[in-house]
Design a protein around this motif. Structure first.
Motif, PDB file in Angstrom:
ATOM      1  N   VAL A  77      -3.765   0.353  10.784  1.00 30.91           N
ATOM      2  CA  VAL A  77      -3.593  -0.945  10.141  1.00 30.91           C
ATOM      3  C   VAL A  77      -3.786  -0.814   8.632  1.00 30.91           C
ATOM      4  O   VAL A  77      -3.022  -1.378   7.844  1.00 30.91           O
ATOM      5  CB  VAL A  77      -4.583  -1.971  10.727  1.00 30.91           C
ATOM      6  CG1 VAL A  77      -4.525  -3.275   9.935  1.00 30.91           C
ATOM      7  CG2 VAL A  77      -4.279  -2.230  12.197  1.00 30.91           C
ATOM      8  N   GLY A  78      -4.796  -0.056   8.225  1.00 32.40           N
ATOM      9  CA  GLY A  78      -5.041   0.143   6.799  1.00 32.40           C
ATOM     10  C   GLY A  78      -3.876   0.825   6.113  1.00 32.40           C
ATOM     11  O   GLY A  78      -3.483   0.436   5.002  1.00 32.40           O
ATOM     12  N   ARG A  79      -3.337   1.852   6.767  1.00 31.35           N
ATOM     13  CA  ARG A  79      -2.184   2.562   6.195  1.00 31.35           C
ATOM     14  C   ARG A  79      -0.967   1.640   6.116  1.00 31.35           C
ATOM     15  O   ARG A  79      -0.237   1.662   5.123  1.00 31.35           O
ATOM     16  CB  ARG A  79      -1.867   3.795   7.045  1.00 31.35           C
ATOM     17  CG  ARG A  79      -0.666   4.607   6.578  1.00 31.35           C
ATOM     18  CD  ARG A  79      -0.861   5.146   5.188  1.00 31.35           C
ATOM     19  NE  ARG A  79       0.262   5.984   4.778  1.00 31.35           N
ATOM     20  CZ  ARG A  79       0.569   6.258   3.526  1.00 31.35           C
ATOM     21  NH1 ARG A  79      -0.178   5.759   2.535  1.00 31.35           N
ATOM     22  NH2 ARG A  79       1.594   7.013   3.225  1.00 31.35           N
ATOM     23  N   ALA A  80      -0.764   0.828   7.139  1.00 37.96           N
ATOM     24  CA  ALA A  80       0.354  -0.115   7.134  1.00 37.96           C
ATOM     25  C   ALA A  80       0.237  -1.091   5.966  1.00 37.96           C
ATOM     26  O   ALA A  80       1.214  -1.378   5.276  1.00 37.96           O
ATOM     27  CB  ALA A  80       0.400  -0.872   8.456  1.00 37.96           C
ATOM     28  N   GLN A  81      -0.993  -1.584   5.728  1.00 35.81           N
ATOM     29  CA  GLN A  81      -1.208  -2.500   4.615  1.00 35.81           C
ATOM     30  C   GLN A  81      -0.892  -1.835   3.280  1.00 35.81           C
ATOM     31  O   GLN A  81      -0.276  -2.432   2.394  1.00 35.81           O
ATOM     32  CB  GLN A  81      -2.666  -2.975   4.623  1.00 35.81           C
ATOM     33  CG  GLN A  81      -3.019  -3.905   5.778  1.00 35.81           C
ATOM     34  CD  GLN A  81      -2.540  -5.321   5.557  1.00 35.81           C
ATOM     35  OE1 GLN A  81      -2.504  -5.806   4.442  1.00 35.81           O
ATOM     36  NE2 GLN A  81      -2.147  -5.981   6.633  1.00 35.81           N
ATOM     37  N   GLN A  82      -1.304  -0.563   3.114  1.00 29.64           N
ATOM     38  CA  GLN A  82      -1.034   0.175   1.883  1.00 29.64           C
ATOM     39  C   GLN A  82       0.459   0.338   1.635  1.00 29.64           C
ATOM     40  O   GLN A  82       0.910   0.361   0.490  1.00 29.64           O
ATOM     41  CB  GLN A  82      -1.692   1.544   1.946  1.00 29.64           C
ATOM     42  CG  GLN A  82      -3.214   1.522   1.912  1.00 29.64           C
ATOM     43  CD  GLN A  82      -3.813   2.899   2.150  1.00 29.64           C
ATOM     44  OE1 GLN A  82      -3.088   3.888   2.334  1.00 29.64           O
ATOM     45  NE2 GLN A  82      -5.133   2.976   2.161  1.00 29.64           N
ATOM     46  N   LEU A  83       1.227   0.438   2.732  1.00 31.64           N
ATOM     47  CA  LEU A  83       2.668   0.637   2.617  1.00 31.64           C
ATOM     48  C   LEU A  83       3.440  -0.681   2.521  1.00 31.64           C
ATOM     49  O   LEU A  83       4.661  -0.673   2.395  1.00 31.64           O
ATOM     50  CB  LEU A  83       3.174   1.442   3.819  1.00 31.64           C
ATOM     51  CG  LEU A  83       2.692   2.900   3.882  1.00 31.64           C
ATOM     52  CD1 LEU A  83       3.010   3.502   5.238  1.00 31.64           C
ATOM     53  CD2 LEU A  83       3.338   3.718   2.764  1.00 31.64           C
ATOM     54  N   GLY A  84       2.723  -1.795   2.582  1.00 29.92           N
ATOM     55  CA  GLY A  84       3.381  -3.098   2.440  1.00 29.92           C
ATOM     56  C   GLY A  84       3.845  -3.714   3.733  1.00 29.92           C
ATOM     57  O   GLY A  84       4.672  -4.634   3.724  1.00 29.92           O
ATOM     58  N   VAL A  85       3.332  -3.234   4.868  1.00 28.81           N
ATOM     59  CA  VAL A  85       3.687  -3.808   6.166  1.00 28.81           C
ATOM     60  C   VAL A  85       2.683  -4.893   6.516  1.00 28.81           C
ATOM     61  O   VAL A  85       1.478  -4.653   6.561  1.00 28.81           O
ATOM     62  CB  VAL A  85       3.705  -2.736   7.282  1.00 28.81           C
ATOM     63  CG1 VAL A  85       4.050  -3.372   8.631  1.00 28.81           C
ATOM     64  CG2 VAL A  85       4.702  -1.637   6.945  1.00 28.81           C
ATOM     65  N   ARG A  86       3.167  -6.097   6.740  1.00 27.96           N
ATOM     66  CA  ARG A  86       2.319  -7.230   7.084  1.00 27.96           C
ATOM     67  C   ARG A  86       2.754  -7.784   8.443  1.00 27.96           C
ATOM     68  O   ARG A  86       3.910  -7.668   8.823  1.00 27.96           O
ATOM     69  CB  ARG A  86       2.444  -8.348   6.049  1.00 27.96           C
ATOM     70  CG  ARG A  86       2.251  -7.896   4.618  1.00 27.96           C
ATOM     71  CD  ARG A  86       0.777  -7.731   4.262  1.00 27.96           C
ATOM     72  NE  ARG A  86       0.610  -7.491   2.838  1.00 27.96           N
ATOM     73  CZ  ARG A  86       0.528  -6.285   2.295  1.00 27.96           C
ATOM     74  NH1 ARG A  86       0.636  -5.205   3.058  1.00 27.96           N
ATOM     75  NH2 ARG A  86       0.365  -6.136   0.981  1.00 27.96           N
TER      76      ARG A  86
END
Length: 488
Positions: A77-86
């Protein structure tokens, strides 16, 4: 053109097991920059599981995931947030004991130090204003004090707030299921504008018209696989229904009258507490009565008052008969999260399941199995926890609880949230049959099409009845006009 430019996200051969259950069976999906992907399928088809993987909440058992052209072997989830995935999930993730601003801080850990609360307020207020003009939600309000539609608006706005990485791919899982038509239109307008700026979207919805009108590409899932994928212009409602595997769902919602013969016995007489004129809601034996209007204007409060009046006297409410409620906000008002599916269904019927003062396991199982088959609840074992079901299947269990009981009055609080089109039509038919047999239904819905199932509709605004109309007088324009103008 390189991979990052052509496809912001790409999933290949994704498989996911939950014990013996195969939820995803080799799914391939691509999402281009600025592209709107419509994702449809019946409850339990694997849509939410696939989105949980894309959001980093689940790890696949097999398959590969690429974001911005790079494979993500250690995705979270943290990596997804860093990549702009919401992601805005169907089951809201807000903390009810925190304020709107404090919930925004949860997803923005860099908001710290003196003044972080003010920054969070500014962040969420600005995005609410941008997406939902005129929303009237205070950043200082506790989430538990907000209606389900307002909570959905906060959840959506929070997904677009930016403190470091901007949103590049936003997953919207049934985002309009708790919104009225006005706020849903605001969201979809914002989505179109954001897509034009390069933001990608995956839109999951059981409203097929919404999918057809707001998608560039449509993917259809069935039994854990993508069984059809093409440009939205290629599909029609009938083709989508066929691809989903439910030919019968192509039938129109509106059908002939629900009442087989005139009935005069009044089961519910309800006058809103703020009503200053003589108008009141009347629900007679064998009738389906609709409550309409913008979300949060007293419809749910009226249903709760009727429910309470069934067990104690109320000066404004008269109830003649036993009552069961089908909650729309199932997490707060519906399911018992620690119980099995069978226990959740049979709890309203324990009086008829006892033998010599003890609950009969065989009767309990027979009742739960009957409604599992009737509602087509997708589960290998009714003894599984209720949370093992998809959101739509949880809602089916709540219908089974009410309809399997001895209640003569069924209250329905916008209950079709997250329920697929096939199941909706099956439930409509069940409601009609139950009404013909004498049951009374009082039904609040934010879906205008569902009002055509009702014998009579009352429109509410600011906690009072502002219009009432028979089916022959009913139209979407009339409901909208009454909702906004507050008059007939």
């Amino acid at each position: 053109m390189d991979e990052a430019a052509e496809n912001f996200a790409r999933l290949t051969g994704i498989k996911k097991h939950f014990g013996a259950v195969l939820a995803l069976d080799g799914v391939d999906l691509k999402v281009g920059a600025g592209q709107r992907i419509g994702l449809v399928g019946h409850n339990g088809a694997g849509k939410s599981t696939l989105m949980n993987i894309l959001a980093g909440a689940y790890a696949p058992n097999e398959g590969r995931l690429f974001i911005a052209g790079q494979e993500q072997p250690a995705y979270s989830v943290g990596r997804a947030q860093q990549l702009g995935v919401r992601c805005v999930f169907q089951e809201l993730s807000l903390c009810p004991n925190l304020t709107v601003a404090e919930n925004t801080r949860v997803t923005h850990p860099r908001l710290r130090g003196l003044g972080w609360r003010g920054k969070a307020k500014t962040l969420i207020a600005g995005k609410l204003d941008e997406i939902f003009p005129g929303h009237s939600i205070s950043p200082s309000a506790l989430v538990k004090d907000l209606g389900i539609g307002q909570r959905q608006m906060v959840e959506i706005a929070r997904a677009f707030t930016e403190s470091e990485t901007p949103a590049r791919l936003v997953i919207l899982d049934e985002p309009t299921s708790s919104l009225d038509g006005h706020t849903a239109a605001q969201l979809l307008s914002f989505m179109r504008a954001a897509a034009a700026r390069g933001v990608s979207f995956i839109l999951i919805s059981h409203l097929l018209g919404e999918i057809l009108e707001n998608s560039d590409i449509i993917a259809v899932m069935r039994d854990g696989r993508v069984v059809a994928q093409d440009r939205a212009s290629v599909f029609s409602r009938e083709k989508l229904v066929h691809a989903m595997g439910a030919e019968e769902a192509a039938a129109p919602v509106a059908q002939s009258g629900t009442t087989a013969r005139p009935r005069s016995a009044v089961r519910v007489r309800a006058r809103p507490r703020r009503q200053t004129d003589t108008r009141e809601v009347l629900a007679r034996e064998g009738e389906i009565i609709g409550l309409a209007g913008l979300a949060g204007h007293g419809q749910t409060d009226l249903l709760r008052t009727v429910f309470e009046a069934s067990s104690r006297r109320s000066p404004d409410i008269a109830v003649s008969g036993s009552v069961a409620l089908v909650a729309g906000d199932r997490q707060t008002d519906g399911i018992f999260a620690l119980w099995s599916i069978a226990d959740n269904i049979t709890i309203r019927s324990l009086g008829g399941l006892t033998r010599n003062g003890l609950i009969s396991p065989s009767r309990e199982q027979a009742l739960s199995d009957h409604w599992r088959d009737k509602m087509k609840i997708r589960t290998p074992d009714m003894r599984n926890n209720i949370l093992s079901l998809s959101g739509g299947n949880q809602q089916k269990a709540l219908f089974a609880r009410a309809l399997g009981s001895d209640a003569t009055i069924i209250l329905m609080d916008d209950p079709m949230r997250g329920v697929d089109i096939g199941t909706k039509l099956e439930v409509y038919d069940i409601i009609r049959r139950e009404a013909k047999s004498g049951r009374t239904f009082l039904w609040y819905t934010t879906e205008t099409d569902e009002l055509s199932v009702c014998d009579h509709v009352y429109v509410m605004r600011d906690g009072v009845i502002v219009a009432d109309m028979d089916r022959s007088e009913l139209s979407e324009a009339a409901v909208i006009q009454s909702s906004f103008k507050g008059g007939d």
